[in-house]
Enzyme design. Structure first.
Site, PDB file in Angstrom:
ATOM      1  N   CYS A 106       0.874  -1.180   0.000  1.00 20.71           N
ATOM      2  CA  CYS A 106       0.000   0.000   0.000  1.00 20.71           C
ATOM      3  C   CYS A 106       0.914   1.233   0.000  1.00 20.71           C
ATOM      4  CB  CYS A 106      -0.866  -0.060   1.260  1.00 20.71           C
ATOM      5  SG  CYS A 106      -1.730   1.451   1.687  1.00 20.71           S
ATOM      6  N   HIS A 107       0.373   2.369  -0.440  1.00 18.45           N
ATOM      7  CA  HIS A 107       1.175   3.598  -0.473  1.00 18.45           C
ATOM      8  C   HIS A 107       1.806   3.955   0.873  1.00 18.45           C
ATOM      9  CE1 HIS A 107      -0.407   5.093  -4.432  1.00 18.45           C
ATOM     10  NE2 HIS A 107       0.882   5.277  -4.478  1.00 18.45           N
ATOM     11  N   THR A 108       1.076   3.657   1.945  1.00 17.40           N
ATOM     12  CA  THR A 108       1.579   4.025   3.271  1.00 17.40           C
ATOM     13  C   THR A 108       2.913   3.325   3.559  1.00 17.40           C
ATOM     14  OG1 THR A 108      -0.708   4.237   3.910  1.00 17.40           O
ATOM     15  CG2 THR A 108       0.883   4.250   5.691  1.00 17.40           C
ATOM     16  N   HIS A 137       1.378  -3.842   6.061  1.00 17.82           N
ATOM     17  CA  HIS A 137       0.175  -3.809   6.912  1.00 17.82           C
ATOM     18  C   HIS A 137      -1.082  -4.347   6.221  1.00 17.82           C
ATOM     19  CE1 HIS A 137       0.014  -0.114   4.650  1.00 17.82           C
ATOM     20  NE2 HIS A 137      -1.268  -0.036   4.911  1.00 17.82           N
ATOM     21  N   GLU A 138      -1.002  -4.707   4.933  1.00 18.07           N
ATOM     22  CA  GLU A 138      -2.159  -5.356   4.298  1.00 18.07           C
ATOM     23  C   GLU A 138      -1.803  -6.821   4.163  1.00 18.07           C
ATOM     24  OE1 GLU A 138      -4.269  -2.140   1.254  1.00 18.07           O
ATOM     25  OE2 GLU A 138      -3.449  -3.977   0.456  1.00 18.07           O
ATOM     26  N   CYS A 166     -10.125  -2.129  20.889  1.00 17.53           N
ATOM     27  CA  CYS A 166      -9.898  -2.783  22.186  1.00 17.53           C
ATOM     28  C   CYS A 166     -11.198  -3.303  22.777  1.00 17.53           C
ATOM     29  CB  CYS A 166      -9.206  -1.821  23.150  1.00 17.53           C
ATOM     30  SG  CYS A 166     -10.288  -0.527  23.795  1.00 17.53           S
ATOM     31  N   CYS A 179     -12.769   0.962  25.297  1.00 15.69           N
ATOM     32  CA  CYS A 179     -12.635   2.411  25.456  1.00 15.69           C
ATOM     33  C   CYS A 179     -13.922   3.109  24.990  1.00 15.69           C
ATOM     34  CB  CYS A 179     -11.421   2.907  24.671  1.00 15.69           C
ATOM     35  SG  CYS A 179     -11.686   2.955  22.890  1.00 15.69           S
ATOM     36  N   CYS A 198     -14.620   2.553  21.291  1.00 15.87           N
ATOM     37  CA  CYS A 198     -15.058   1.195  20.952  1.00 15.87           C
ATOM     38  C   CYS A 198     -16.475   0.944  21.462  1.00 15.87           C
ATOM     39  CB  CYS A 198     -14.084   0.163  21.518  1.00 15.87           C
ATOM     40  SG  CYS A 198     -12.512   0.146  20.619  1.00 15.87           S
ATOM     41  N   CYS A 251     -10.362   3.861  18.167  1.00 13.35           N
ATOM     42  CA  CYS A 251      -9.999   3.270  19.465  1.00 13.35           C
ATOM     43  C   CYS A 251      -8.899   4.072  20.164  1.00 13.35           C
ATOM     44  CB  CYS A 251      -9.541   1.833  19.233  1.00 13.35           C
ATOM     45  SG  CYS A 251      -8.904   1.012  20.688  1.00 13.35           S
ATOM     46  N   ARG A 274      -5.542   3.010  18.183  1.00 19.69           N
ATOM     47  CA  ARG A 274      -5.628   3.870  16.999  1.00 19.69           C
ATOM     48  C   ARG A 274      -4.256   3.926  16.324  1.00 19.69           C
ATOM     49  NH1 ARG A 274      -7.767   9.904  18.046  1.00 19.69           N
ATOM     50  NH2 ARG A 274      -9.300   8.666  19.162  1.00 19.69           N
ATOM     51  N   CYS A 288      -6.631  -2.839   4.420  1.00 21.30           N
ATOM     52  CA  CYS A 288      -6.455  -1.381   4.456  1.00 21.30           C
ATOM     53  C   CYS A 288      -7.193  -0.682   3.331  1.00 21.30           C
ATOM     54  CB  CYS A 288      -4.976  -1.014   4.471  1.00 21.30           C
ATOM     55  SG  CYS A 288      -4.666   0.746   4.277  1.00 21.30           S
ATOM     56  N   ARG A 297      -2.993  -3.128  -6.934  1.00 21.08           N
ATOM     57  CA  ARG A 297      -2.451  -3.858  -5.809  1.00 21.08           C
ATOM     58  C   ARG A 297      -1.560  -4.980  -6.318  1.00 21.08           C
ATOM     59  NH1 ARG A 297      -2.921  -0.277  -3.015  1.00 21.08           N
ATOM     60  NH2 ARG A 297      -3.797  -0.145  -0.920  1.00 21.08           N
TER      61      ARG A 297
HETATM   62  P1  NAD Z   1      -3.100   7.159  -5.451  1.00 25.36           P
HETATM   63  O1  NAD Z   1      -1.912   8.069  -5.432  1.00 25.36           O
HETATM   64  O2  NAD Z   1      -2.972   5.833  -6.083  1.00 25.36           O
HETATM   65  O3  NAD Z   1      -4.320   7.880  -6.147  1.00 25.36           O
HETATM   66  C1  NAD Z   1      -4.577   9.249  -5.988  1.00 25.36           C
HETATM   67  C2  NAD Z   1      -5.131   9.772  -7.329  1.00 25.36           C
HETATM   68  O4  NAD Z   1      -5.544  11.127  -7.110  1.00 25.36           O
HETATM   69  C3  NAD Z   1      -4.118   9.795  -8.476  1.00 25.36           C
HETATM   70  O5  NAD Z   1      -4.630   9.107  -9.589  1.00 25.36           O
HETATM   71  C4  NAD Z   1      -3.926  11.283  -8.757  1.00 25.36           C
HETATM   72  O6  NAD Z   1      -3.710  11.559 -10.140  1.00 25.36           O
HETATM   73  C5  NAD Z   1      -5.246  11.858  -8.289  1.00 25.36           C
HETATM   74  N1  NAD Z   1      -5.202  13.289  -7.933  1.00 25.36           N
HETATM   75  C6  NAD Z   1      -4.234  13.964  -7.268  1.00 25.36           C
HETATM   76  N2  NAD Z   1      -4.577  15.268  -7.136  1.00 25.36           N
HETATM   77  C7  NAD Z   1      -5.779  15.420  -7.728  1.00 25.36           C
HETATM   78  C8  NAD Z   1      -6.653  16.527  -7.925  1.00 25.36           C
HETATM   79  N3  NAD Z   1      -6.349  17.737  -7.458  1.00 25.36           N
HETATM   80  N4  NAD Z   1      -7.806  16.313  -8.581  1.00 25.36           N
HETATM   81  C9  NAD Z   1      -8.147  15.095  -9.059  1.00 25.36           C
HETATM   82  N5  NAD Z   1      -7.345  14.005  -8.907  1.00 25.36           N
HETATM   83  C10 NAD Z   1      -6.178  14.171  -8.244  1.00 25.36           C
HETATM   84  O7  NAD Z   1      -3.537   7.042  -3.886  1.00 25.36           O
HETATM   85  P2  NAD Z   1      -4.413   5.927  -3.147  1.00 25.36           P
HETATM   86  O8  NAD Z   1      -3.536   4.839  -2.644  1.00 25.36           O
HETATM   87  O9  NAD Z   1      -5.608   5.602  -3.924  1.00 25.36           O
HETATM   88  O10 NAD Z   1      -4.837   6.773  -1.823  1.00 25.36           O
HETATM   89  C11 NAD Z   1      -5.650   7.918  -1.947  1.00 25.36           C
HETATM   90  C12 NAD Z   1      -5.620   8.745  -0.667  1.00 25.36           C
HETATM   91  O11 NAD Z   1      -6.229   8.032   0.411  1.00 25.36           O
HETATM   92  C13 NAD Z   1      -4.215   9.094  -0.165  1.00 25.36           C
HETATM   93  O12 NAD Z   1      -4.209  10.457   0.255  1.00 25.36           O
HETATM   94  C14 NAD Z   1      -4.040   8.179   1.022  1.00 25.36           C
HETATM   95  O13 NAD Z   1      -3.101   8.704   1.943  1.00 25.36           O
HETATM   96  C15 NAD Z   1      -5.431   8.175   1.559  1.00 25.36           C
HETATM   97  N6  NAD Z   1      -5.770   7.103   2.527  1.00 25.36           N
HETATM   98  C16 NAD Z   1      -6.602   7.484   3.558  1.00 25.36           C
HETATM   99  C17 NAD Z   1      -7.003   6.559   4.500  1.00 25.36           C
HETATM  100  C18 NAD Z   1      -7.981   6.979   5.595  1.00 25.36           C
HETATM  101  O14 NAD Z   1      -8.308   6.158   6.437  1.00 25.36           O
HETATM  102  N7  NAD Z   1      -8.504   8.220   5.588  1.00 25.36           N
HETATM  103  C19 NAD Z   1      -6.539   5.235   4.401  1.00 25.36           C
HETATM  104  C20 NAD Z   1      -5.703   4.869   3.314  1.00 25.36           C
HETATM  105  C21 NAD Z   1      -5.334   5.828   2.390  1.00 25.36           C
HETATM  106 ZN    ZN Z   2     -10.808   1.012  21.989  1.00 25.33          ZN
END
Ligand code: NAD
Ligand code: ZN
Length: 379
Positions: free
Chosen positions: A47-49, A69-70, A99, A102, A105, A113, A117, A177, A372
């Site tokens: 994953c990106h993270t 983490h996935e 948990c 809390c 939860c 959590c 968290r 994830c 993926r």
């Molecule tokens: P990714 O980089 O694969 O996809 C993001 C897409 O957004 C890209 O295709 C990019 O071209 C496009 N983009 C960027 N700026 C843009 C704009 N201004 N207008 C339109 N499109 C635009 O990323 P991903 O893995 O799909 O993750 C997406 C987001 O979700 C990330 O910010 C990630 O950190 C976040 N995320 C959040 C959580 C959460 O729980 N909130 C969990 C996991 C990931």
């Molecule tokens: Zn909890």
């Protein structure tokens, strides 16, 4: 022969320093302690993270570390006090926990959590702050409490979802994830009604999972918004019916969407991390009932700016963490949705590599190829 209670020696992909290829090493994995579970990982995906923390730009550089983490795996042994998991259970480790005690939860409304968290700076187990991984006695750091780039890992029981043992772990591992985050953002938070229109900002893996949520909800129009036109072809497979590239217009994309839809979309889900997209995603929803949900993680200094009249006009702005799912209570049911063919996951898995070639998964992600990449631990 049982390995319970003993140190296990196995392969792990260790990140020794930021941005350098991972190296496959033999590590020692200590037995699980109180409220911990040791899991044999069978499949993990990138994953990106993982890449952000491997690259460690703008992050605390914490090395040597085992990322990942996935994943999906099988419980090998459990520590003291663990009653709801036993060896042989099929599980998904999750980067955030539940948990069950809390205030979060105990609340029906929250999955944040207090105890478990997400904490990206934590490098040991919650119990004693220590690592369960070592090489020749020298500790190797944990990541997100999961560290799934190892044949065996130790995870807090609150971060383990017990799932249907018939579910194919090489597919459902992606629910740990990204897929759950996007899908849950739509079905749990944006909650489009059948026949409504949904705009998805950002067509990466998370955005396409949000689109899958819109498809499953029976959305009539799914409008994909992305700056990268190469994302559009792939998105068709995910039920995205129309595309908007903000670069093709000389006015703000929210105005384009309001015109296209005669007043705005019913729901929008932002999955980009771009503050501009977050504002557009909010402003493009219909007044009176539109709901926008933010998923993307913004930059440190970003500020959300909009005219308060947008809120007075009854547009709703929300955000979500992990699609509002509680890891232990809710994720098993998402796996069932896949088993019942309500939710499609196979189309997200565009690549598979053996564990020995885990760096290829990083190369694919850095090149923006595919969605993926699943890593098989037995190869
Ligand atoms: P990714 O980089 O694969 O996809 C993001 C897409 O957004 C890209 O295709 C990019 O071209 C496009 N983009 C960027 N700026 C843009 C704009 N201004 N207008 C339109 N499109 C635009 O990323 P991903 O893995 O799909 O993750 C997406 C987001 O979700 C990330 O910010 C990630 O950190 C976040 N995320 C959040 C959580 C959460 O729980 N909130 C969990 C996991 C990931
Ligand atoms: Zn909890």
């Amino acid at each position: 022969m049982s390995t319970a209670g003993q140190v296990i020696r196995c392969r792990a992909a260790v990140a020794w320093e930021s941005g350098k290829p991972l190296s496959i090493e033999e590590v020692e994995v200590a037995p699980p302690q109180k409220d911990e579970v040791r899991i044999k990982i069978l499949f993990t995906s990138l994953c990106h993270t993982d890449v952000y923390f491997w690259d460690a730009k703008g992050q605390n550089p914490l090395f040597p570390r085992i990322l990942g983490h996935e994943a999906g795996g099988i419980v090998e042994s459990v520590g003291e006090g663990v009653t709801d998991l036993k060896p042989g259970d099929h599980v998904l480790p999750i980067f955030t926990g539940e948990c069950k005690e809390c205030p979060h939860c105990l609340s029906e409304e929250s999955n944040m959590c207090d105890l478990l968290r997400i904490n990206t700076d934590r490098v040991g187990m919650i119990n004693d702050g220590k690592s369960r991984f070592s090489i020749n006695g020298k500790p190797i750091y944990h990541f997100l409490g999961t560290s799934t780039f190892s044949e065996y890992t130790v995870v807090h029981v609150g971060q383990v979802a017990k799932i249907n043992p018939h579910a194919p772990l090489d597919k459902v591992c992606v629910l740990s994830c990204g897929m759950s985050t996007g899908f849950g953002a739509t079905v749990n938070v944006a909650k489009p009604k059948k026949g409504q229109s949904v705009a998805i900002f950002g067509l990466g893996a998370v955005g396409l999972a949000a689109a899958e949520g819109a498809r499953v909800s029976g959305a009539s129009r799914i409008i994909g918004v992305d700056l990268n036109p190469s994302r559009f072809e792939q998105a068709k497979k995910f039920g995205v019916t129309e595309f908007v590239n903000p670069k093709d217009y000389n006015k703000p994309v929210q105005e384009v969407i309001v015109e296209m839809t005669g007043g705005g979309v019913d729901r929008s889900v932002e999955c980009t991390g771009s503050i501009q997209a977050m504002i557009s995603a909010f402003e493009c929803v219909h007044d009176g009932w539109g709901v926008a949900v933010l998923v993307g993680v913004p930059n440190k200094d970003d500020e959300f700016k909009t005219h308060p009249v947008n809120l007075l006009n009854e547009k709703t702005l929300k955000g979500t963490f992990f699609g509002n799912y509680k890891p232990r209570s809710d994720i098993p049911a998402v796996v069932e949705k896949y088993m019942n063919k309500e939710l499609e996951l196979d189309k997200f898995i565009t690549h598979t590599v053996p564990f020995s070639e885990i760096n290829k998964a990083f190369e694919l992600m850095l090149a923006g190829e595919g969605l993926r990449c699943v890593i098989r631990m037995d190869a």
